[in-house]
Design a protein around this motif. Structure first.
Motif, PDB file in Angstrom:
ATOM      1  N   PRO A 368      12.511   8.260  11.880  1.00 46.20           N
ATOM      2  CA  PRO A 368      12.293   8.190  10.429  1.00 46.20           C
ATOM      3  C   PRO A 368      12.300   6.738   9.944  1.00 46.20           C
ATOM      4  O   PRO A 368      13.031   5.895  10.464  1.00 46.20           O
ATOM      5  CB  PRO A 368      13.475   8.978   9.849  1.00 46.20           C
ATOM      6  CG  PRO A 368      13.969   9.833  10.967  1.00 46.20           C
ATOM      7  CD  PRO A 368      13.710   9.049  12.230  1.00 46.20           C
ATOM      8  N   LEU A 369      11.467   6.478   8.951  1.00 46.41           N
ATOM      9  CA  LEU A 369      11.407   5.132   8.390  1.00 46.41           C
ATOM     10  C   LEU A 369      12.588   4.895   7.462  1.00 46.41           C
ATOM     11  O   LEU A 369      13.167   5.837   6.896  1.00 46.41           O
ATOM     12  CB  LEU A 369      10.104   4.949   7.610  1.00 46.41           C
ATOM     13  CG  LEU A 369       8.800   5.001   8.414  1.00 46.41           C
ATOM     14  CD1 LEU A 369       7.614   4.881   7.474  1.00 46.41           C
ATOM     15  CD2 LEU A 369       8.763   3.896   9.453  1.00 46.41           C
ATOM     16  N   SER A 370      12.923   3.643   7.300  1.00 47.14           N
ATOM     17  CA  SER A 370      13.966   3.302   6.343  1.00 47.14           C
ATOM     18  C   SER A 370      13.466   3.555   4.923  1.00 47.14           C
ATOM     19  O   SER A 370      12.257   3.606   4.670  1.00 47.14           O
ATOM     20  CB  SER A 370      14.365   1.826   6.499  1.00 47.14           C
ATOM     21  OG  SER A 370      13.270   0.988   6.165  1.00 47.14           O
ATOM     22  N   GLU A 371      14.397   3.705   4.013  1.00 48.18           N
ATOM     23  CA  GLU A 371      14.031   3.988   2.625  1.00 48.18           C
ATOM     24  C   GLU A 371      13.226   2.837   2.025  1.00 48.18           C
ATOM     25  O   GLU A 371      12.298   3.058   1.234  1.00 48.18           O
ATOM     26  CB  GLU A 371      15.294   4.241   1.801  1.00 48.18           C
ATOM     27  CG  GLU A 371      15.014   4.657   0.369  1.00 48.18           C
ATOM     28  CD  GLU A 371      16.275   4.995  -0.398  1.00 48.18           C
ATOM     29  OE1 GLU A 371      16.184   5.209  -1.620  1.00 48.18           O
ATOM     30  OE2 GLU A 371      17.349   5.042   0.233  1.00 48.18           O
ATOM     31  N   VAL A 372      13.551   1.610   2.425  1.00 46.85           N
ATOM     32  CA  VAL A 372      12.834   0.452   1.889  1.00 46.85           C
ATOM     33  C   VAL A 372      11.375   0.470   2.331  1.00 46.85           C
ATOM     34  O   VAL A 372      10.458   0.285   1.519  1.00 46.85           O
ATOM     35  CB  VAL A 372      13.519  -0.858   2.338  1.00 46.85           C
ATOM     36  CG1 VAL A 372      12.693  -2.070   1.910  1.00 46.85           C
ATOM     37  CG2 VAL A 372      14.931  -0.947   1.763  1.00 46.85           C
ATOM     38  N   MET A 373      11.144   0.712   3.631  1.00 44.50           N
ATOM     39  CA  MET A 373       9.776   0.724   4.125  1.00 44.50           C
ATOM     40  C   MET A 373       9.008   1.915   3.564  1.00 44.50           C
ATOM     41  O   MET A 373       7.810   1.806   3.250  1.00 44.50           O
ATOM     42  CB  MET A 373       9.759   0.757   5.655  1.00 44.50           C
ATOM     43  CG  MET A 373       8.361   0.694   6.240  1.00 44.50           C
ATOM     44  SD  MET A 373       8.342   0.497   8.035  1.00 44.50           S
ATOM     45  CE  MET A 373       8.988  -1.183   8.157  1.00 44.50           C
ATOM     46  N   TRP A 374       9.680   3.034   3.416  1.00 51.51           N
ATOM     47  CA  TRP A 374       9.033   4.203   2.824  1.00 51.51           C
ATOM     48  C   TRP A 374       8.578   3.899   1.403  1.00 51.51           C
ATOM     49  O   TRP A 374       7.460   4.245   1.009  1.00 51.51           O
ATOM     50  CB  TRP A 374       9.999   5.383   2.837  1.00 51.51           C
ATOM     51  CG  TRP A 374       9.548   6.529   1.973  1.00 51.51           C
ATOM     52  CD1 TRP A 374      10.004   6.852   0.739  1.00 51.51           C
ATOM     53  CD2 TRP A 374       8.533   7.482   2.276  1.00 51.51           C
ATOM     54  NE1 TRP A 374       9.340   7.948   0.253  1.00 51.51           N
ATOM     55  CE2 TRP A 374       8.428   8.358   1.171  1.00 51.51           C
ATOM     56  CE3 TRP A 374       7.696   7.680   3.373  1.00 51.51           C
ATOM     57  CZ2 TRP A 374       7.526   9.405   1.137  1.00 51.51           C
ATOM     58  CZ3 TRP A 374       6.794   8.738   3.331  1.00 51.51           C
ATOM     59  CH2 TRP A 374       6.730   9.584   2.232  1.00 51.51           C
TER      60      TRP A 374
END
Length: 575
Positions: A368-374
């Motif tokens: 899963p991607l980090s919230e920042v990258m998402w």
């Protein structure tokens, strides 16, 4: 339909043993089936599809239509209320199938009719001179594969929103087979469908500049063709190959020469996520090319040679077999991953799609991607924070005031989208005279009112000609330090900035330095910034100096669109 009627009839007979009570229902359903068959035949005939070739010698399309009307008339004569019930059942089933949209292709006459309607509309549109009131930004976006630059595709889709043309273009390096092109095209359209983007896709092979020129020359049909070029900002202009820098600069020139509007989108975190997210549908181009080359060699062999190959290899290949059947279907077009695998969530029993699935994009290894990258990838899909869309509606220097009204239209379109519904337009302009600021502000407000564009504030800049500070000058000097050269380097075609060029364009450079200072003063905390793209004077300004100007204007700023119109009026006072 008929099976449903028989099943209902059988249950009624077993329950009541009265055949006459259900006879009207049976007859109505049979007549409805005959009416639909007759109408389908008629519709296939009027669609003029070459695939419709009835074998009956005395067939006539109008007889089929008369048969349809007679069946409907008999239905109402037998039992008007049962006819209404039959119509209700048929319409309900049709709406259900239309809503579910099963992933099948029946080759229905509706497809042929849709083609005819689209072709007729395009021809009629080509005969009409377009009016400014009907102007729509039709975008050619240099996105590459859509999954590589999602923010750029989302931003372009935010402007068009299915109401005008969006054409995403990809440039592939090297020579590849047609099957590889088809596989990449299917991959792009699969991405469009999954992410609900209404767009077209095209690709070509070669270097960036000639391929982009080909797109601008050939894409579109008649009036249904792009009038705006959208591309990402070249953030590596200081370190990239000088030939790549020159081609990027030339494309801006070429688009303006062809009367295309030019938009350059910059996000500080960048637009290319091809190496940061998982490829949803991997296309093995080399394997496809190899298979295509083998098939080409087999196709070019003589019948005798092919027979010898079959005897030696004992492989029952037939020259009459379809190439698509001989190739591994997983190589031609990989099967889409299940939604549970792609999205990283368990399938839900609910048919309602969740727009905010946090794992729609995964990392290169499936994590899963980090919230920042998402948040960065889906920037233009989610609702923006309340703030301002700053529009720097600037006059271009050169002896007369030239203002791109497209620089006003695009921010207005963005403000009407749900993602920017909480943002207000704030208009910045330049003063004609320092002593007439109030007059200029009133005139600009009156002009915006005539254009029927809502705004929250109008700010007139009085001192654009003021000398830039030493700090800003040093920042600019650091940007061009590696590109300094002399006249001999420029004569040899090198991408350099000479002292003569800097001296000749010192006033224009100072203007951009001042705009940089004003941007830091007013717009650094805005939600989005739109500014008029400086005109790259051919033979006057070099590629590295021009990119240095753009770097200075956009560095460290919020999401930023630099935009230049195509010398076409896009706004009118009249509704």
């Amino acid at each position: 339909m008929t099976t449903f009627a028989w099943g209902s009839a059988r249950r009624e007979v077993l329950a009541a043993t009265q055949l006459n009570s259900i006879a009207p229902m049976l007859s109505n359903f049979f007549l409805a089936a005959y009416a639909l068959i007759n109408f389908s035949v008629f519709h296939a005939s009027v669609s003029k599809s070459p695939g419709w070739r009835p074998a009956f010698k005395y067939y006539n399309a109008w007889v089929s239509l008369v048969g349809t009307l007679l069946c409907i008339a008999v239905m109402f004569l037998m039992s008007w209320w049962m006819a209404l019930v039959t119509f209700f059942v048929v319409i309900t089933l049709y709406l259900y199938v239309s809503y579910r949209k099963p992933d099948v292709n029946w080759g229905s006459s509706t497809q042929a009719h849709s083609y005819n309607s689209a072709l007729k509309s395009l021809i009629e549109l080509n005969r009409v001179e377009l009016h400014v009131k009907n102007y729509r930004p039709q975008i050619l976006a240099l996105t590459g594969l859509p999954g590589d630059r999602p923010p750029l595709v989302d931003f372009a889709n935010l402007i068009t929103k299915g109401l005008s043309l969006l054409l995403c273009a990809d440039i592939v390096k090297g020579n590849h087979s047609q099957r590889a092109h088809d596989a990449l095209t299917r991959k792009a359209y699969h991405w469009f469908t999954k992410h609900r983007v209404k767009a077209f896709f095209t690709l070509t092979e070669g270097d960036f500049e000639p391929s982009a020129r080909a797109f601008m020359q050939m894409c579109g049909l008649g009036k249904f063709r792009p009038n705006m070029l959208l591309m990402g900002y070249k953030s590596d202009w200081q370190t990239c190959d000088k030939e790549d820098l020159r081609q990027y600069f030339n494309i801006i020139h070429y688009a303006l020469d062809r009367y295309l509007a030019v938009g350059i989108l910059r996000l500080q975190e960048g637009l290319d996520y091809s190496k940061l997210i998982q490829d949803e549908e991997f296309v093995p181009i080399s394997s496809i090319d190899k298979k295509a080359e083998e098939e080409k060699m087999r196709r070019n062999q003589s019948t005798g040679q092919l027979a010898q190959v079959e005897v030696v290899s004992e492989v029952p290949d037939s020259p009459f077999c379809s190439p698509l059947l001989e190739m591994d279907p997983e190589v031609i077009t990989p099967e889409p991953l299940p939604e549970s695998v792609v999205c990283g969530v368990k399938p839900s029993k609910s048919k309602k799609k969740n727009k905010n699935i946090p794992d729609m994009y995964l990392g290169p290894s499936g994590e899963p991607l980090s919230e920042v990258m998402w948040d960065q990838i889906t920037r233009f899909r989610r609702k923006q924070d309340k703030g301002c869309i700053d529009v720097w509606w600037l006059y271009d220097d050169g002896g007369k005031a030239i203002v791109s009204r497209l620089t006003l239209l695009i921010p207005y379109i963005l403000s009407t989208r749900s993602q920017f519904s909480g943002c207000k337009l704030r208009i910045f302009s330049l003063a004609h005279n320092k002593n007439e600021l109030d007059k200029d502000q009133r005139n600009l407000a009156a002009l915006l009112s005539k254009f029927r564009i809502d705004y929250s504030d109008v700010i007139v800049i009085p001192d654009i000609g003021k000398k830039a500070t030493e700090e800003t000058k040093k920042e600019f000097a650091s940007l061009i330090e590696n590109f300094r050269g002399d006249a001999s380097d420029a004569a040899n075609g090198k991408a350099v900035i000479t002292k003569t060029e800097l001296h000749t364009l010192r006033e224009k450079t100072n203007r951009h330095l001042r705009i940089r200072e004003l941007l830091l003063q007013y717009s650094v905390d805005s939600t989005f910034v739109v500014m008029a793209l400086p005109i790259p004077r051919r033979g006057v300004v070099s590629a590295p100096l021009y990119l240095a100007w753009l770097e200075l204007l956009t560095k460290g700023m919020p999401p930023y669109l630099i935009l230049r119109g195509n010398q076409t009026s896009v706004l009118t006072f009249y509704s």
